[in-house]
Motif scaffolding. Structure first.
Motif, PDB file in Angstrom:
ATOM      1  N   ASP A  88       0.694  -1.492   0.462  1.00 29.51           N
ATOM      2  CA  ASP A  88       0.102  -0.138   0.227  1.00 29.51           C
ATOM      3  C   ASP A  88       0.564   0.981   0.064  1.00 29.51           C
ATOM      4  OD1 ASP A  88      -2.239  -1.646  -0.053  1.00 29.51           O
ATOM      5  OD2 ASP A  88      -2.164  -1.651   1.699  1.00 29.51           O
ATOM      6  N   THR A  89       2.607   1.174   0.066  1.00 29.22           N
ATOM      7  CA  THR A  89       3.014   1.911  -0.192  1.00 29.22           C
ATOM      8  C   THR A  89       2.492   3.090  -1.319  1.00 29.22           C
ATOM      9  OG1 THR A  89       5.216   3.048   0.243  1.00 29.22           O
ATOM     10  CG2 THR A  89       5.163   1.324  -0.971  1.00 29.22           C
ATOM     11  N   ASP A  90       3.301   4.419  -0.634  1.00 28.72           N
ATOM     12  CA  ASP A  90       3.161   5.141  -1.834  1.00 28.72           C
ATOM     13  C   ASP A  90       4.576   5.943  -2.054  1.00 28.72           C
ATOM     14  OD1 ASP A  90       3.378   6.994  -0.033  1.00 28.72           O
ATOM     15  OD2 ASP A  90       1.823   8.202  -0.429  1.00 28.72           O
ATOM     16  N   LYS A  91       5.391   5.634  -1.876  1.00 27.44           N
ATOM     17  CA  LYS A  91       6.848   5.594  -1.837  1.00 27.44           C
ATOM     18  C   LYS A  91       7.981   4.574  -2.454  1.00 27.44           C
ATOM     19  CE  LYS A  91       6.987   7.956   3.211  1.00 27.44           C
ATOM     20  NZ  LYS A  91       8.220   7.168   4.222  1.00 27.44           N
TER      21      LYS A  91
END
Length: 427
Positions: A224-227
């Motif tokens: 779920d990361t946006d990095k």
């Protein structure tokens, strides 16, 4: 071919004992393509030395002039760094734009730099390169504004009209600004050390797939990361050191850093300017040496990477070789050998195997144990649930029994608050 694309002739001199010459010329063509320059011909010469006045001998110089006329006077790319005198003489003789290998790499870095730190590092390197070339390099170093090729392209404040004093003053100002950014990163690095978080650095040749591997690990363990970091099939897609925390199963977390890729004959001004960024590599607990196994010259690229690591003083750090892009080869994968792993970051095959190997190598201070925590020390149970791999929990008359693997340092920290039921043993 776009309207802005420039044509160029490639020129290289093969010296005795230079066994990688064909590869270096092919790489020069790839560097040109990365700068939107189309190679339209080559001039090669075998020689005992580089000619001090024109880089190549008089016969090859005449051949080059003939080719220039036939190709409507394109730019000329040289496979080595030219001296100020060579640039002046070649411009006077050939009447065209002269670009050496260093200038080409600096231009690519200038185009790719996105963060302020990377832009500062590139501009400092370019100014250092310009200093000895202020006199007589009117055409090839004037790159301000729009246009095609390398002429009149690049970041501001590097006009040839800047005299030596102004350039030196600007270098000092830029280095001062860079130092502030570097010190901020050093504080973060010290904090990680204080918190005993292992650091793993991705190193390797440019376009080997380091950023893709980082993104693959983020997608597997932090879906779920946006990095995610920028990854693209081009040279020097990454110029900034990007750090991401990766949490493996069992509450084992480490910091994964993505660094600038290497290339043969990386200009020393760039290495010097990026040294602060590359310090991350020398201080890592483990290096993941990413290799594009599908590239026919992968062994040469491995050698160049190791030479660069030696220059950076990072050759003492333990490494695990990651043969990436195995899906484009006949090699079976995922497969683990003594000190290497074959995988495909694009397919995310081999990520679990890589993580298991990382666990063995960077979490050697973990132990397996059973402890009893009194009921009035509930904060200790909470700590181990958050920071250890608790495999079993039982509630007994005298407290909470935990079967777990954890850091030796954590056991020592709470030794007075717990009862060790089974001697801690290496995990």
């Amino acid at each position: 071919m776009t309207a802005e694309q420039t044509k160029a002739l490639l020129v290289g001199v093969q010296l005795p004992q230079q066994h990688k010459f064909d590869y270096s010329m092919e790489e020069l063509a790839n560097l040109a393509a990365a700068c939107n320059i189309e190679p339209v011909g080559e001039v090669r010469q075998k020689s005992a030395r580089l000619h001090t006045s024109h880089y190549i001998g008089s016969g090859k110089l005449q051949e080059l002039k003939t080719m220039l006329e036939a190709c409507d006077h394109p730019a000329v790319l040289f496979n080595d760094e030219l001296s100020p005198a060579q640039i002046r003489n070649l411009e006077a003789e050939l009447k065209c734009e002269i670009i050496d290998r260093t200038m080409l790499i600096l231009e690519i870095f200038a185009q790719r730099a996105k963060t302020r730190e990377a832009q500062l590092q590139v501009e400092i390197a370019r100014l250092y390169y310009m200093l000895p070339r202020l006199v007589g390099s009117r055409e090839s170093l004037g790159r301000q504004g729009g246009g095609s090729g390398l002429r009149n392209r690049g970041s501001g404040e590097t006009k040839l009209e800047l005299d030596r004093r102004r350039i030196e003053d600007r270098i000092a100002m830029l280095e001062s600004e860079l130092e502030k950014l570097v010190s901020r990163r050093q504080v973060l690095r010290k904090q990680r050390r204080k918190n005993e978080v292992p650091v793993v650095s991705l190193v390797g040749y440019t376009n080997a797939g380091k950023s893709s591997l980082m993104n693959a690990m983020l997608e597997v363990y932090h879906p779920d990361t946006d990095k995610q970091v920028f990854a693209h099939n081009m040279l020097f897609a990454t110029l900034e050191t990007k750090s991401r925390s990766i949490e493996l199963p069992g509450n084992r977390s480490f910091v994964l850093t993505d660094t600038v890729g290497f290339v043969s004959q990386l200009p020393h001004h760039l290495v010097k300017a990026f040294r602060s960024t590359l310090e991350e590599v020398a201080e890592a607990d483990l290096l993941l040496h990413v290799v594009d196994r599908s590239n026919p010259d992968w062994e040469v690229q491995m050698e160049v990477t190791r030479e660069t690591l030696r220059d950076l003083g990072a050759d003492h750090v333990k490494e695990l070789i990651v043969y990436n892009k195995s899906d484009l080869t006949d090699e079976p994968y995922p497969r683990l050998t003594k000190n290497s792993i074959y995988l495909s970051a694009r397919e995310k095959r081999g990520i679990d195997e890589l993580s298991a190997e990382l666990t063995k190598r960077i979490f050697q201070d973990f132990v397996q144990c059973e402890i009893l925590v009194p009921y009035d020390k509930g904060q200790v149970v909470s700590y181990f649930n958050s920071h250890a791999d608790v495999q079993a929990t039982a509630y007994e008359e005298d407290g909470t029994r935990l079967t777990m693997s954890c850091r030796i340092a954590d056991i020592d920290r709470y030794r007075d608050d717990i009862q060790i039921l089974e001697d801690a043993r290496p995990f």
